[in-house]
Design an enzyme around this catalytic site. Structure first.
Site, short mmCIF file in Angstrom:
data_model
loop_
_atom_site.label_atom_id
_atom_site.label_comp_id
_atom_site.label_asym_id
_atom_site.label_seq_id
_atom_site.Cartn_x
_atom_site.Cartn_y
_atom_site.Cartn_z
N HIS A 48 -1.46 17.66 -3.81
CA HIS A 48 -1.85 16.56 -3.78
C HIS A 48 -1.95 15.13 -4.31
CE1 HIS A 48 -5.12 14.39 -0.41
NE2 HIS A 48 -5.63 13.60 -1.56
N MET A 52 -3.57 4.72 -3.84
CA MET A 52 -4.95 3.78 -4.56
C MET A 52 -4.21 1.97 -4.38
SD MET A 52 -8.32 6.19 -5.42
CE MET A 52 -8.14 7.86 -4.97
N HIS A 81 -1.54 11.38 0.25
CA HIS A 81 -2.68 10.45 1.02
C HIS A 81 -3.20 8.96 0.62
CE1 HIS A 81 -6.86 10.69 1.01
NE2 HIS A 81 -6.61 9.21 1.51
N MET A 83 -4.32 6.02 0.31
CA MET A 83 -5.29 4.96 0.83
C MET A 83 -5.08 3.89 0.39
SD MET A 83 -8.06 7.43 -1.26
CE MET A 83 -6.57 8.43 -1.81
N MET A 152 -12.80 13.25 5.15
CA MET A 152 -12.29 13.04 3.73
C MET A 152 -14.29 13.35 4.13
SD MET A 152 -10.14 11.06 2.14
CE MET A 152 -10.94 11.22 0.69
N PHE A 158 -12.55 7.50 -5.42
CA PHE A 158 -12.47 8.22 -6.37
C PHE A 158 -13.14 9.47 -6.60
CE2 PHE A 158 -13.24 4.55 -8.89
CZ PHE A 158 -13.67 3.16 -8.32
C1 DX5 Z 1 -10.43 10.11 -3.36
C2 DX5 Z 1 -9.49 11.63 -2.63
C3 DX5 Z 1 -9.69 12.52 -3.68
C4 DX5 Z 1 -10.26 13.46 -4.83
C5 DX5 Z 1 -10.32 14.47 -4.77
O1 DX5 Z 1 -10.67 8.87 -2.71
O2 DX5 Z 1 -8.88 11.65 -1.63
O3 DX5 Z 1 -8.12 13.40 -3.50
O4 DX5 Z 1 -9.37 12.76 -5.73
O5 DX5 Z 1 -10.91 14.97 -6.18
P1 DX5 Z 1 -12.71 15.80 -6.27
O6 DX5 Z 1 -11.89 16.60 -5.98
O7 DX5 Z 1 -12.39 15.01 -7.39
O8 DX5 Z 1 -13.80 15.29 -5.29
ZN ZN Z 2 -7.19 12.29 -1.10
#
Ligand code: DX5
Ligand code: ZN
Length: 235
Positions: A48, A52, A81, A83, A152, A158
């Site tokens: 994954h 960002m 992913h 964002m 989510m 984060f």
């Molecule tokens: C947050 C991300 C998640 C995050 C997951 O914005 O989309 O993928 O990195 O990390 P943990 O498992 O630490 O919540």
């Molecule tokens: Zn993610």
């Protein structure tokens, strides 16, 4: 119907099995190559990649360049992913970098079909993501067009946040709406306890960052999460 998932990797994400997708965001950025190899040797087949842009989310992570550097060194399915505020603008760059599937957030566009078409144009699988307080009806119209839905379970931006239990009813609702070859992914705060709840609610793909890469033995943490999810899914 969903378009064929065009990917050079041997993994076909449509195979309905429990999958834990380690999130690179929680890895040691000073030794990413080794961290990716470690988790792949532990058995991970989906990675994954949290992108960002500092606009859609208040953090900046990495871009297509990093993914392009990792691509030749891994056979894992790159689950990207986005964002970011403009997913259609960068879809080609992430596809060319080696993404196998690109997920965008429904919150950034009032023309999701255009974003989906742009991602498909570059032979990538397509996912759509919803934030913790975004309802399922925001994505209902695009469900037939995507390969994956990402719920989510933390606010994006984060790693290391706590799991938001209030999203579980959305997982249950989506579980009844998706077809057998669409993935239901949950992302954020996934650990041995929360993965069990998410699997019981019907998720089949679990993103985990901190609970894997924050563990002294990431390989064992990954394998334990797979075990917890499989046990919970089998009820
Ligand atoms: C947050 C991300 C998640 C995050 C997951 O914005 O989309 O993928 O990195 O990390 P943990 O498992 O630490 O919540
Ligand atoms: Zn993610």
């Amino acid at each position: 119907m969903n378009a064929e998932l065009n990917t050079t990797r041997a993994i076909d994400l449509r195979e309905k099995q429990i999958r834990v997708a380690p999130s690179l965001l929680a890895a040691d950025f000073a030794q990413l190559g080794e961290q990716v190899s470690l988790i792949e040797r532990a058995g991970a087949d989906v990675l994954h990649l949290d992108v960002m842009d500092g606009h859609f989310v208040p953090n900046i992570s990495f871009g297509p360049g990093l993914i392009a550097h990792l691509r030749p060194h891994s056979k894992m399915f790159f689950d990207t992913h986005l964002m970011i505020a403009e997913p259609a603008r960068y879809a080609e760059a992430f596809a060319q970098a080696g993404s196998d599937l690109i997920t965008f957030h429904i919150e950034v566009t009032d023309k999701p079909a255009d974003v989906i078409a742009e991602i498909r144009k570059h032979n990538c699988g397509v996912g759509v993501a919803i934030n913790p307080t975004t309802n399922v009806d925001a994505i209902e119209s695009v469900l037939p067009s995507v390969d994956l839905v990402l719920v989510m379970s933390v606010w994006p931006g984060f790693g290391g946040q706590s799991f938001i239990d209030d999203v579980l009813p959305k997982v249950e609702q989506l579980h009844g709406m998706l077809s057998h070859n669409q993935r239901l992914e949950i992302d954020g705060g996934i650990d041995p306890t929360t993965i069990a709840k998410a699997a019981a609610a019907g998720a089949d793909t679990f993103v985990a960052g901190t609970s894997i890469f924050g563990s002294p033995d990431s390989a064992e943490a990954y394998r334990n999460l797979c075990k917890c999810a499989a046990e919970a899914a089998s009820g």
